[in-house]
Design a protein around this motif. Structure first.
Motif, short mmCIF file in Angstrom:
data_model
loop_
_atom_site.label_atom_id
_atom_site.label_comp_id
_atom_site.label_asym_id
_atom_site.label_seq_id
_atom_site.Cartn_x
_atom_site.Cartn_y
_atom_site.Cartn_z
N ARG A 89 0.77 -1.30 -0.10
CA ARG A 89 -0.15 -0.02 -0.17
C ARG A 89 0.87 1.28 0.01
NH1 ARG A 89 -5.49 -0.51 3.21
NH2 ARG A 89 -6.35 -2.54 2.09
N SER A 90 1.73 1.20 0.91
CA SER A 90 2.74 2.32 1.05
C SER A 90 3.46 2.67 -0.33
CB SER A 90 3.64 2.37 2.17
OG SER A 90 4.53 1.56 1.86
N GLU A 121 2.75 1.66 -3.33
CA GLU A 121 1.60 1.31 -4.46
C GLU A 121 1.94 0.53 -5.15
OE1 GLU A 121 1.12 5.53 -5.66
OE2 GLU A 121 0.29 6.18 -3.96
N VAL A 165 5.92 1.98 8.75
CA VAL A 165 4.79 1.83 7.65
C VAL A 165 3.98 0.80 8.12
CG1 VAL A 165 4.46 0.87 5.41
CG2 VAL A 165 6.63 2.24 5.63
N ARG A 167 1.78 2.67 10.62
CA ARG A 167 0.92 3.75 10.16
C ARG A 167 0.03 3.24 9.23
NH1 ARG A 167 5.52 7.00 8.58
NH2 ARG A 167 5.64 5.94 6.80
N ALA A 168 0.05 2.19 8.59
CA ALA A 168 -0.96 1.47 7.50
C ALA A 168 -1.93 1.01 8.43
CB ALA A 168 -0.36 0.79 6.54
#
Lengths: 212, 514
Positions: free
Chosen positions: B23-24, B26, B78, B81-82
């Motif tokens: 996700r981070s 992409e 990450v 955070r996600a």
């Protein structure tokens, strides 16, 4: 209540008045000067006077050396319009870089910038703009007197009360293709105060590794 | 406490580090991915796993087994955070979420079970909601946290829910291997003692375990015997202190905008103060009518007052232009959000105040507004081979970059340091005794003795003494940043000493010893 008590005791009245007088009079010399490094006492025996302008010709190191002791004792210093000042040399003299404010390019607002810097910073190292009218210079001097800040100008200044000029400079350590620059010997001409009479000559040896 | 009070629901997101990294960064999910921590595989995607990649494998070995493997460094930040938005979407359904680690969180099951009418229903509601957000999740419900976690780990894609009935958790755990305790210090010892199942360990006397293994042993014993309970702070939703100001119609004058954001910035600082916080770093985003977005973060030597916030907005709009430089297009939105907050107790001024530094700070902030941001700087010493690289100027109030000064810099010059260092070396010309150019040959020798020195096309002066050449080379491996030069010290006939530099057959003065 306290004022009544003060009236009743002549001694305390005298004391209060004395305190007011001394606060209105100009202070004594030692309070009225920034300290300088021991090696610089040969040049300025009484230290850097507050609220005045020194013009220094021929040496940037000299300006750094004069500011160093005051900076070490916690005074805030400013550098205006001297973008080429060597920071390592400044730190080498013992100037506290955390309390050094650096304005490299004041544009066309030199006068207002130097004024607002003088309000809060005790010592300023500046390069004078191309043209300073004597009216501007005396206004700035009045402001410096009020804030008791000192300005060291690299180069000429219209109404500087004190001037320090390098007459000659020689180096040791460098030969023809060998060695490296080491100690420096300066011969200076110092004139302190507006009616100080003839300038005084003094010699200064700047060692390669400065131990402040 | 009855046993239904202690029921715990654990939500497990399989391969969370991989999902978070994808996700981070992409990335699409069709390429196998492995996250690397300290040179070995920390986590990998399911298609990488089918090719034989597993946790703990060296990077090269993993790449050999799966040549199309994409290797990314693992970043725990990450992960965490996600995970935050996932927890937020869970909190919409059930309160009191506790994060065990990113990708794993626990909830007391009693409340949701009552609300949704049964544990199974509550679980399927959560699963559906997460599936809608495209997050594959597995759920386990048991009498203890550890039991529920084990139950969740035993599920598969087809049946993502596993419920251990009330009172049977200890029995459920007893058959599991001791290695599930995941304690690298304790597990080998227990194995050597002949305890291979959690049940064996749980059968030991609790007091005896405490006497022998201490706090860690007691914790492990509680997990093995299904008596561990939910503890620790519940996840509290982050409070957003940021404020938005929208101008309708858009404004194109800096002072109008500064006036417009004043109330909002006051309310932001007040709200922070109510929570016992002060803002030490601020992020300001300015959106103009033409859709241009400018974002910048500001830090403060102390902490931001409302007036400081307005000042920063003003500086950001002025750019480096200073004064009242015009805006390129009208501004329709200003967002201000605290990027870093601190407890206000750490920022109380002393009883006698910090008057002088405060005064200096105010005056310089004012000067900043007059001259434009970046005009007032604090100097610091940096690292580098060339003298002008060693002077670092940081805008007043910004953070000083970490200094590389402590590194060894071959080619540095002996003291004294020159008092004038030219930000841009001044072009010069150095000639031999009969006017021939002076160069340095491949052996590092001068082709002629430097005898004449001319700066900026001024008349040449005689060189009275000199030394050199001292070579300086930097980044020989990098074609763009590569620099190779020769340094000389020279004294001219007027007694002025110079640090000269010869680079690409061009002479220049790098510094002056004045």
């Amino acid at each position: 209540m306290s004022s009544v008590a003060a009236f009743e005791s002549p001694a305390s009245v005298r004391q209060a008045l004395q305190a007011r007088i001394s606060s209105m009079q100009s202070t004594r010399l030692d309070e009225d000067a920034f300290p300088v490094l021991p090696m610089m006492r040969a040049v300025l025996g009484r230290g850097l006077r507050r609220g005045t302008v020194y013009s220094i010709t021929g040496s940037t190191s000299l300006a750094l050396a004069l500011v160093a002791a005051a900076s070490q004792s916690g005074e805030w210093c400013g550098v205006l319009d001297v973008p080429d000042l060597g920071l390592e040399a400044a730190a080498g003299w013992g100037i506290d870089l955390d309390r050094l404010v650096w304005v490299a390019d004041p544009g066309d607002r030199w006068m207002s910038t130097v004024g607002s810097m003088a309000d809060v910073l005790g010592l300023l190292i500046v390069r004078a703009p191309a043209r300073v009218t004597s009216a501007e210079a005396s206004r700035l001097l009045a402001r410096l007197r009020q804030t008791r800040s000192t300005m060291l100008v690299l180069g000429e200044w219209p109404q500087s009360e004190s001037q320090i000029r390098v007459v000659s400079s020689s180096w040791t350590g460098l030969g023809a293709g060998h060695g490296h620059l080491a100690d420096r010997h300066l011969e200076l001409e110092v004139r302190q105060g507006q009616n100080a009479g003839a300038p005084r000559r003094s010699r200064l040896r700047v060692p390669a590794a400065i131990s402040p | 406490m009855t046993s239904s009070d202690a029921r715990v629901l654990v939500v497990w997101l399989p391969d969370w580090p991989v999902i978070a990294a994808r996700r981070s960064l992409e990335l699409t999910s069709d390429q196998p991915l492995a996250l690397i921590h300290k040179g070995v595989v920390f986590a990998c995607s399911s298609d990488a796993r089918t090719s034989g990649v597993q946790r703990g494998l060296a990077v090269r070995e993993a790449q050999l087994r799966c040549p199309q493997l994409l290797v990314v460094a693992y970043d725990p930040q990450v992960d965490a955070r996600a995970f935050e938005p996932v927890v937020a979407s869970l909190e919409d359904l059930v309160p009191g979420v506790r994060i065990l680690r990113p990708g794993l969180c626990a909830i007391r099951a009693r409340g949701p079970a009552r609300f949704y009418g049964g544990e199974e229903r509550a679980a399927s509601t959560i699963l559906e909601a997460l599936a809608r957000a495209d997050i594959p999740a597995r759920l386990g419900i048991a009498d203890s946290v550890f039991g529920a976690e084990r139950a969740a780990l035993k599920t598969n894609d087809v049946t993502p829910l596993s419920i251990v009935d009330v009172g049977t958790t200890r029995q459920f755990l007893s058959a599991q291997p001791i290695s599930t305790l995941d304690d690298t210090a304790l597990v080998p010892v227990l194995r050597r003692l002949g305890l291979h199942r959690l049940g064996d360990f749980a059968a030991l006397d609790r007091t005896a375990v405490g006497a022998r293994f201490g706090e860690a042993g007691l914790r492990a014993h509680a997990r093995a015997s299904a008596t561990d309970r939910l503890s620790g702070a519940e996840h509290t939703p982050e409070v957003d202190f940021g404020v938005d100001v929208i101008f309708e119609p858009a404004l194109d004058r800096v002072d109008q905008i500064a006036f417009g954001v004043r109330t909002a910035s006051e309310s932001m600082v007040d709200r922070l103060a109510e929570n016992g916080l002060v803002c030490t770093a601020l992020r300001i985003t300015v959106t103009s009518e033409s859709g241009e977005r400018r974002e910048r973060s500001w830090s403060h030597p102390h902490h931001f007052s409302a007036a400081d916030v307005v000042d920063r907005v003003r500086w950001q709009l002025q750019g480096s232009g200073g004064g009242n430089a015009g805006l390129t297009s009208p501004i329709e939105r200003v967002e201000m959000s605290p990027a870093r907050v601190d407890a206000s107790a750490n920022h109380e001024s002393g009883l006698w105040g910090t008057s002088l530094d405060e005064r200096v700070h105010h005056a310089l902030a004012r000067l900043h507004s007059i001259l434009g941001h970046g005009a007032v700087a604090t100097p610091s010493l940096g690292g580098g081979r060339f003298l002008n690289e060693r002077q670092v100027l940081v805008a007043w109030g910004d953070e000083t970059p970490t200094s590389k000064r402590a590194l060894p810099w071959p080619g540095s010059i002996p003291p004294p340091a020159p008092a004038t260092v030219f930000a841009h070396p001044r072009p010069a010309d150095v000639r031999g005794p009969s006017g021939e150019p002076v160069e340095v040959d491949a052996r590092g020798m001068t082709t002629a003795t430097p005898a004449w020195l001319a700066l900026d096309r001024s008349p040449a002066l005689k060189v009275s003494s000199w030394a050199g050449p001292w070579p300086v080379t930097q980044r020989w491996w990098d074609a763009d940043a590569h620099r190779s030069a020769q340094r000389f010290q020279m004294i001219d006939s007027e007694g002025m000493a110079w640090l000269m530099i010869l680079e690409d057959h061009e002479w220049a003065a790098e510094a002056r010893y004045d």
